[in-house]
Scaffold this motif. Structure first.
Motif, PDB file in Angstrom:
ATOM      1  N   ILE A  62       0.834  -1.200   0.000  1.00 36.01           N
ATOM      2  CA  ILE A  62       0.000   0.000   0.000  1.00 36.01           C
ATOM      3  C   ILE A  62       0.873   1.255   0.000  1.00 36.01           C
ATOM      4  O   ILE A  62       0.561   2.249  -0.662  1.00 36.01           O
ATOM      5  CB  ILE A  62      -0.961  -0.011   1.204  1.00 36.01           C
ATOM      6  N   VAL A  63       1.977   1.198   0.735  1.00 34.26           N
ATOM      7  CA  VAL A  63       2.937   2.307   0.712  1.00 34.26           C
ATOM      8  C   VAL A  63       3.421   2.575  -0.714  1.00 34.26           C
ATOM      9  O   VAL A  63       3.465   3.719  -1.175  1.00 34.26           O
ATOM     10  CB  VAL A  63       4.140   2.003   1.636  1.00 34.26           C
ATOM     11  N   GLY A 166      -6.777  -0.696   1.170  1.00 36.66           N
ATOM     12  CA  GLY A 166      -5.658   0.215   0.925  1.00 36.66           C
ATOM     13  C   GLY A 166      -5.725   0.849  -0.447  1.00 36.66           C
ATOM     14  O   GLY A 166      -5.472   2.053  -0.613  1.00 36.66           O
ATOM     15  N   ASP A 167      -6.087   0.052  -1.456  1.00 31.71           N
ATOM     16  CA  ASP A 167      -6.242   0.590  -2.809  1.00 31.71           C
ATOM     17  C   ASP A 167      -7.366   1.617  -2.848  1.00 31.71           C
ATOM     18  O   ASP A 167      -7.265   2.646  -3.529  1.00 31.71           O
ATOM     19  CB  ASP A 167      -6.540  -0.539  -3.800  1.00 31.71           C
ATOM     20  N   ALA A 168      -8.452   1.330  -2.128  1.00 24.65           N
ATOM     21  CA  ALA A 168      -9.579   2.259  -2.101  1.00 24.65           C
ATOM     22  C   ALA A 168      -9.156   3.603  -1.497  1.00 24.65           C
ATOM     23  O   ALA A 168      -9.561   4.670  -1.977  1.00 24.65           O
ATOM     24  CB  ALA A 168     -10.734   1.657  -1.307  1.00 24.65           C
ATOM     25  N   ALA A 170      -5.990   4.799  -1.469  1.00 24.08           N
ATOM     26  CA  ALA A 170      -5.038   5.425  -2.395  1.00 24.08           C
ATOM     27  C   ALA A 170      -5.744   6.056  -3.586  1.00 24.08           C
ATOM     28  O   ALA A 170      -5.417   7.181  -3.996  1.00 24.08           O
ATOM     29  CB  ALA A 170      -4.017   4.391  -2.869  1.00 24.08           C
ATOM     30  N   VAL A 171      -6.711   5.355  -4.147  1.00 27.02           N
ATOM     31  CA  VAL A 171      -7.418   5.880  -5.321  1.00 27.02           C
ATOM     32  C   VAL A 171      -8.308   7.060  -4.942  1.00 27.02           C
ATOM     33  O   VAL A 171      -8.439   8.027  -5.700  1.00 27.02           O
ATOM     34  CB  VAL A 171      -8.239   4.762  -6.003  1.00 27.02           C
ATOM     35  N   SER A 172      -8.904   6.998  -3.749  1.00 24.60           N
ATOM     36  CA  SER A 172      -9.701   8.140  -3.286  1.00 24.60           C
ATOM     37  C   SER A 172      -8.819   9.382  -3.139  1.00 24.60           C
ATOM     38  O   SER A 172      -9.208  10.488  -3.545  1.00 24.60           O
ATOM     39  CB  SER A 172     -10.366   7.806  -1.941  1.00 24.60           C
ATOM     40  N   LEU A 173      -7.630   9.204  -2.573  1.00 24.95           N
ATOM     41  CA  LEU A 173      -6.699  10.327  -2.432  1.00 24.95           C
ATOM     42  C   LEU A 173      -6.240  10.835  -3.797  1.00 24.95           C
ATOM     43  O   LEU A 173      -6.124  12.045  -4.021  1.00 24.95           O
ATOM     44  CB  LEU A 173      -5.487   9.891  -1.607  1.00 24.95           C
ATOM     45  N   LEU A 174      -5.991   9.899  -4.699  1.00 29.22           N
ATOM     46  CA  LEU A 174      -5.593  10.260  -6.064  1.00 29.22           C
ATOM     47  C   LEU A 174      -6.616  11.187  -6.700  1.00 29.22           C
ATOM     48  O   LEU A 174      -6.272  12.213  -7.307  1.00 29.22           O
ATOM     49  CB  LEU A 174      -5.414   8.987  -6.878  1.00 29.22           C
ATOM     50  N   ASN A 175      -7.883  10.846  -6.549  1.00 28.16           N
ATOM     51  CA  ASN A 175      -8.945  11.661  -7.131  1.00 28.16           C
ATOM     52  C   ASN A 175      -9.076  13.000  -6.431  1.00 28.16           C
ATOM     53  O   ASN A 175      -9.305  14.031  -7.082  1.00 28.16           O
ATOM     54  CB  ASN A 175     -10.261  10.896  -7.089  1.00 28.16           C
ATOM     55  N   LEU A 176      -8.937  13.025  -5.114  1.00 25.44           N
ATOM     56  CA  LEU A 176      -9.011  14.289  -4.382  1.00 25.44           C
ATOM     57  C   LEU A 176      -7.894  15.241  -4.797  1.00 25.44           C
ATOM     58  O   LEU A 176      -8.090  16.457  -4.840  1.00 25.44           O
ATOM     59  CB  LEU A 176      -8.941  14.033  -2.879  1.00 25.44           C
TER      60      LEU A 176
END
Length: 321
Positions: A62-63, A166-168, A170-176
């Motif tokens: 996840i890191v 963890g992917d959820a 990371a992807v949420s942060l990516l979109n934000l």
């Protein structure tokens, strides 16, 4: 049932059971998940992710995902944390602790220490009633009913669930963050993927020869130019402006339609108004154009002047194709 059929049956059952568990996670994404992600997004620090055993391996992955998508993250093994690695945690960092049970001895030792640092603690666990679930500021529910292991012991479904949560995140942060493919390229400059995202036409043609003849060049000059530059074609230019292209195919057609080459010049056999591309264009866009027109070469221009010739083999060499 023979051995091979048994193997297939076990594999299919494993995949089916894990797929069901992962599908169930969708129902567990709630307001607390959103608040946890928003806390990370608004933090001025990094994300420290820790775990023990198989959960530590998931934490490490996840890191890597977060670092590659614009969220600075650091892995800290839970066992090492209590022997000096707590020094990795800075004042504004958010800590994510991963544990299926949430009750392992290392987690029970580590969590109070993290709390003493006053850092926000996010737990990823299958047991919200566990020590970790009760102590964390936010709990991300990674509940699974059972492991895919027939003995319900080996971490299989549970670690898959942790990874998906963890992917959820990371992807949420990516979109934000509005993280774009151009941003992605900055963190992935190596390999074919990186090249597709950052390599430009001028980066490629700068490694090539620059075949070029004038419209009045005789056929022998054209053939020598194409042979020496070894790109299967040459641009025909007038004061560095592209007016045509001559390819191997044009030469073969010349041989079938002319019994004598005397007096023939480049402008007699060239294809006028050839397909071209700006030298600053992305290499992947050049590939799209080559495929669209079913051709092997593109002439590149820079500020309206001939800049070089791109061959499809160049893209293959760079791993774009």
């Amino acid at each position: 049932m023979n051995t091979l059929d048994t193997i297939i049956s076990f594999a299919q059952k494993t995949i089916s059971e894990e797929a069901k568990a992962i599908a169930n996670l969708e129902q567990l994404i709630d307001q607390e998940f959103a608040e946890a992600v928003n806390t990370i997004h608004n933090s001025n620090g990094r994300v420290i992710i820790t775990g023990i055993g198989k959960s530590a391996i998931i934490a490490s992955k996840i890191v890597a995902t977060m670092n590659s998508t614009g969220t600075p993250a650091v892995f800290m093994h839970a066992a090492d944390a209590i022997h000096g690695d707590l020094g990795n945690i800075l004042e504004d960092d958010v800590v994510i602790c991963i544990s299926k049970s949430g009750n392992t001895p290392e987690i029970k030792v580590l969590v109070p220490l993290i709390k003493n640092f006053n850092n926000t603690l996010i737990g990823i666990t299958s047991n919200k009633e566990s020590f970790l679930g009760q102590e964390a500021d936010f709990v991300l529910n990674a509940f699974v009913e059972k492991e895919a292991c027939p003995n319900n012991l080996a971490p299989t479904t549970s670690t898959t669930a942790q990874l998906v949560i963890g992917d959820a995140v990371a992807v949420s942060l990516l979109n934000l963050k509005g993280f774009s493919s151009r941003d992605f390229a900055k963190y992935h400059p190596g390999g074919a993927l990186g090249k597709k995202l950052y390599l430009r036409v001028h980066d490629i043609i700068s490694k090539n020869e620059k075949p070029q003849v004038s419209p009045d060049s005789d056929i022998s000059t054209v053939i020598v130019e194409m042979t020496e530059k070894r790109l299967g074609a040459t641009a025909v230019t007038d004061n560095d402006k592209i007016i045509g292209i001559i390819t191997d195919g044009d030469l073969r057609r010349m041989l079938t339609t002319n019994t004598s080459f005397t007096g023939l010049t480049a402008k007699d056999i060239m294809s006028p108004n050839p397909k071209r591309i700006d030298a600053g264009a992305m290499a992947i866009d050049a590939l799209d154009r080559l495929e669209e027109y079913g051709i092997s070469q593109l002439l590149a221009e820079e500020k309206g002047n001939y800049a070089g010739l791109l061959h499809i083999h160049d893209l293959m060499r760079e791993g774009i194709l």
